[in-house]
Design a protein around this motif. Structure first.
Motif, short mmCIF file in Angstrom:
data_model
loop_
_atom_site.label_atom_id
_atom_site.label_comp_id
_atom_site.label_asym_id
_atom_site.label_seq_id
_atom_site.Cartn_x
_atom_site.Cartn_y
_atom_site.Cartn_z
N ALA A 45 29.45 -18.72 -1.48
CA ALA A 45 29.03 -18.92 -0.12
C ALA A 45 30.52 -19.79 0.63
O ALA A 45 29.99 -18.85 2.20
N ALA A 46 30.98 -20.46 0.11
CA ALA A 46 32.10 -21.13 1.03
C ALA A 46 32.63 -19.37 1.38
O ALA A 46 33.25 -19.80 2.39
N LEU A 47 32.85 -18.55 1.02
CA LEU A 47 34.27 -17.87 1.21
C LEU A 47 33.05 -16.58 1.86
O LEU A 47 34.03 -15.90 2.35
N ILE A 48 32.25 -16.15 1.57
CA ILE A 48 31.15 -15.64 2.44
C ILE A 48 31.04 -16.43 4.25
O ILE A 48 31.64 -15.88 4.87
N LYS A 49 30.92 -17.21 4.36
CA LYS A 49 31.03 -18.11 5.68
C LYS A 49 32.22 -17.76 5.69
O LYS A 49 32.84 -17.80 7.53
N GLN A 50 33.36 -18.18 5.02
CA GLN A 50 34.74 -18.34 6.16
C GLN A 50 34.83 -17.02 6.73
O GLN A 50 35.41 -16.38 7.54
N GLY A 51 34.31 -15.54 5.65
CA GLY A 51 34.32 -14.38 6.12
C GLY A 51 33.93 -14.03 7.39
O GLY A 51 34.97 -13.40 8.44
N GLU A 52 32.70 -14.33 7.39
CA GLU A 52 31.96 -14.08 8.50
C GLU A 52 33.09 -15.00 9.76
O GLU A 52 32.74 -13.92 11.27
N TYR A 53 33.35 -15.77 9.42
CA TYR A 53 34.25 -16.16 10.79
C TYR A 53 35.52 -15.56 10.76
O TYR A 53 35.57 -15.24 12.20
N LEU A 54 36.41 -15.04 10.13
CA LEU A 54 37.49 -14.25 10.32
C LEU A 54 36.79 -13.10 10.95
O LEU A 54 37.97 -12.06 11.68
N ALA A 55 35.46 -12.61 10.37
CA ALA A 55 34.84 -11.41 11.28
C ALA A 55 34.92 -11.52 12.87
O ALA A 55 34.93 -10.68 13.24
N ARG A 56 34.41 -12.34 12.95
CA ARG A 56 34.26 -12.87 14.02
C ARG A 56 35.96 -12.87 14.97
O ARG A 56 35.44 -12.38 16.01
N ALA A 57 36.27 -13.25 14.51
CA ALA A 57 37.60 -13.61 15.10
C ALA A 57 38.09 -11.93 15.10
O ALA A 57 39.67 -11.76 16.08
N GLY A 58 38.23 -11.30 14.16
CA GLY A 58 38.55 -9.57 14.30
C GLY A 58 37.97 -9.20 14.79
O GLY A 58 37.79 -7.86 15.77
N ASP A 59 36.83 -9.45 15.62
CA ASP A 59 35.47 -9.23 16.74
C ASP A 59 35.11 -7.57 16.16
O ASP A 59 35.04 -6.27 16.68
N CYS A 60 35.06 -7.19 14.48
CA CYS A 60 34.35 -6.24 14.03
C CYS A 60 33.01 -5.76 14.58
O CYS A 60 32.97 -4.69 14.50
N ILE A 61 32.17 -7.02 15.78
CA ILE A 61 30.49 -5.79 15.47
C ILE A 61 31.05 -5.34 16.66
O ILE A 61 30.38 -4.40 16.77
N ALA A 62 32.31 -5.69 17.78
CA ALA A 62 32.14 -5.14 18.61
C ALA A 62 32.04 -3.16 18.53
O ALA A 62 31.73 -2.90 19.38
N CYS A 63 33.03 -2.65 17.44
CA CYS A 63 33.10 -1.55 17.23
C CYS A 63 31.69 -0.83 16.68
O CYS A 63 31.88 0.29 16.57
N HIS A 64 32.07 -1.80 15.33
CA HIS A 64 30.76 -0.91 14.50
C HIS A 64 29.35 -1.18 14.77
O HIS A 64 28.53 -1.59 13.25
N THR A 65 28.92 -1.95 15.55
CA THR A 65 27.38 -1.95 16.37
C THR A 65 26.85 -1.48 17.04
O THR A 65 27.63 -1.50 18.60
N VAL A 66 26.23 -0.28 17.87
CA VAL A 66 25.89 -0.01 18.55
C VAL A 66 24.53 -0.79 19.46
O VAL A 66 24.36 -1.43 18.75
N ARG A 67 24.76 -0.70 20.43
CA ARG A 67 24.11 -2.20 21.43
C ARG A 67 22.59 -1.65 20.77
O ARG A 67 21.80 -0.28 20.60
N GLY A 68 21.42 -3.00 20.13
CA GLY A 68 19.89 -2.45 19.72
C GLY A 68 19.91 -1.49 18.65
O GLY A 68 18.74 -1.62 18.26
N GLY A 69 21.35 -1.18 17.82
CA GLY A 69 21.18 -0.84 16.50
C GLY A 69 21.16 -2.20 15.23
O GLY A 69 21.39 -3.09 15.79
N LYS A 70 21.45 -1.11 13.57
CA LYS A 70 21.69 -2.53 12.96
C LYS A 70 23.12 -2.90 12.77
O LYS A 70 23.93 -1.79 13.10
N GLN A 71 23.09 -4.52 12.76
CA GLN A 71 24.73 -5.07 12.57
C GLN A 71 25.62 -3.90 11.69
O GLN A 71 25.01 -4.02 10.52
N PHE A 72 26.84 -3.86 12.03
CA PHE A 72 27.51 -3.34 10.91
C PHE A 72 27.16 -1.69 10.24
O PHE A 72 28.07 -1.26 9.67
N ALA A 73 26.19 -1.21 11.58
CA ALA A 73 25.83 0.04 10.67
C ALA A 73 26.48 0.94 11.65
O ALA A 73 27.17 2.60 11.47
#
Length: 432
Positions: A45-73
């Motif tokens: 759980a701690a590792l996943i939480k750390q990974g979520e933080y790092l994914a935010r730092a890398g802004d992964c959601i910006a490229c891998h999520t269409v506005r209004g679409g499923k996250q990371f799809a």
């Protein structure tokens, strides 16, 4: 620091066909179906939480999520000079996502720019920056992405022109522009500085927007962080190495940190692509990491000049006419918020006087702001940002050129006059 307007977001040629970001596992972990698992549920759980933080730092959601679409799809279209690319599904779906990827597969994509099957990834996926990410951080992001809801949606094939649709051509590109290797701390610098450098140069991949690219889509290494026009987005990512643009040498570290964390500061506000970066990524980062990034950015060596962008010029006589016309337009439309003396009311209404982003050689950003308006990002520290209304419908091309000319040349600003043709060219530019 282009879709920043101090900074701007991801601006490279092409997007990848794989996932984002990887962490070394501590002793006591074991393998399950070829994937390392944390020793206890609490550790996982701690590792996943750390990974979520790092994914935010890398802004992964910006490229891998269409506005209004499923996250990371995935599925986000990325227009490039070489065709359109579509970002991949990076959810843990076994058929279309990374469900069958191992940590090693994921780290290889991050570190070497190769997919699970060994195929070369296009450099729109910022593996040239992510190669600096540690194995430990890579594994943490992998753990987080494995924890999100799987989405059974296929990745859309890229639509690239020949010969750019031939992946084997990337071998030459990689030889010229890619240097594999994790970030190596500079022992002469502080721990905070090194943390900031790791985030800016690695996960943050700030150089992808703030470094211009050549005809081959490769970064101009001799002009790192010296600014550039983001291809097909028509936003200019200002130079961070020149105080004539967004150079930060004379900024207070607090003002840099405020801008990164909240989108506004006493020195200005972010709009356009950089606003998305703050909204999706930077506002979620810890104060310690934001201060580390600000510490590093403030020490980027300052050069006397930024690269000169190519743009239309006006005659001295016509420029004088625009300046006079712009004074009245400014008084009628702008002075209420930005004040007659251009000092504004920061941070709500940024100052225009002595504002580098207004007077730098490229006039793209102030023209776009007058035409299209916009808002700084909504962040926890600034949940109700004041916005700039659009004037595209109210002002003609010459009137926009006039008022931008006025703010670039008044109150001691040293900008140049703006051509109505520049306004015309940008009036139909995409808003994202």
């Amino acid at each position: 620091m282009k879709r920043k307007s101090l900074f701007a977001l991801s601006a490279v040629v092409v997007v990848a066909a794989a996932a984002l970001v990887p962490v070394l596992w501590s002793g006591g972990d074991h393998l399950h179906n070829g994937t390392a698992m944390a020793a206890t549920p609490a550790d996982q759980a701690a590792l996943i939480k750390q990974g979520e933080y790092l994914a935010r730092a890398g802004d992964c959601i910006a490229c891998h999520t269409v506005r209004g679409g499923k996250q990371f799809a995935g599925g986000l279209p990325m227009a490039t000079p070489f065709g359109t690319m579509f970002t991949p599904n990076i959810t843990p779906d076994d058929q279309y996502g990374i469900g069958k990827w191992t940590q090693d597969d994921f780290y290889r994509a991050m570190h070497t720019g190769r997919s699970k099957d060994g195929s070369l990834l296009y450099p729109g996926f910022p593996f040239t920056s992510y190669t600096k990410v540690t194995r430990a951080d890579s594994d943490a992001i992998y753990a987080y992405l494995r924890s999100v809801t799987p989405v059974n949606v296929p990745s859309r094939p890229h639509e690239l022109k020949f010969p750019f649709n031939q992946r084997n051509m990337l071998i030459g590109w990689r030889t010229l522009f890619f240097r594999e290797g994790e970030y190596k701390p500079d022992p002469t610098k502080s721990v905070e500085w090194n943390r900031g450098a790791y985030l800016i140069e690695g996960l943050g991949h700030c150089g992808m927007c703030h470094t211009s690219i050549n005809a081959m889509g490769g970064p101009v290494s001799s002009a790192a962080f010296a600014g550039g026009l983001i291809p097909l987005q028509n936003w200019y990512a200002p130079s961070l190495t020149s105080n004539k643009e967004a150079g930060l040498g004379d900024w207070e570290t607090k003002d840099i940190a405020d801008l990164l964390k909240t989108g506004v500061s006493n020195r200005g506000a972010v709009f356009g692509p950089m606003a998305e970066v703050v909204h999706n990524s930077l506002q979620y980062m810890s104060d310690a990491d934001i201060n580390a990034m600000a510490t590093y950015l403030k020490t980027i060596p300052q050069k006397s000049e930024a690269p000169e962008p190519l743009q239309l010029e006006t005659s001295e006589k016509f420029g004088g006419e625009l300046l006079k016309q712009g004074q009245k337009i400014y008084a009628d439309n702008c002075a209420k918020c930005h004040a007659e003396n251009g000092l504004g009311m920061p941070p709500a209404f940024p100052p225009l006087a002595n504002n580098q982003s207004i007077q730098m050689p490229s006039a793209v950003n102030p023209i776009r702001m007058v035409l299209n308006g916009g808002y700084p990002p909504s962040t926890d520290a600034n949940p109700h940002p004041y916005g700039m209304p659009p004037f595209a419908q109210a002002l003609s091309n010459q009137e926009v050129a006039a008022v931008v000319t006025y703010i670039r040349m008044s109150w001691g600003n040293h900008g140049t006059a703006v051509s109505p043709q520049q306004v015309s060219d940008l009036r139909s530019a995409p808003l994202d």
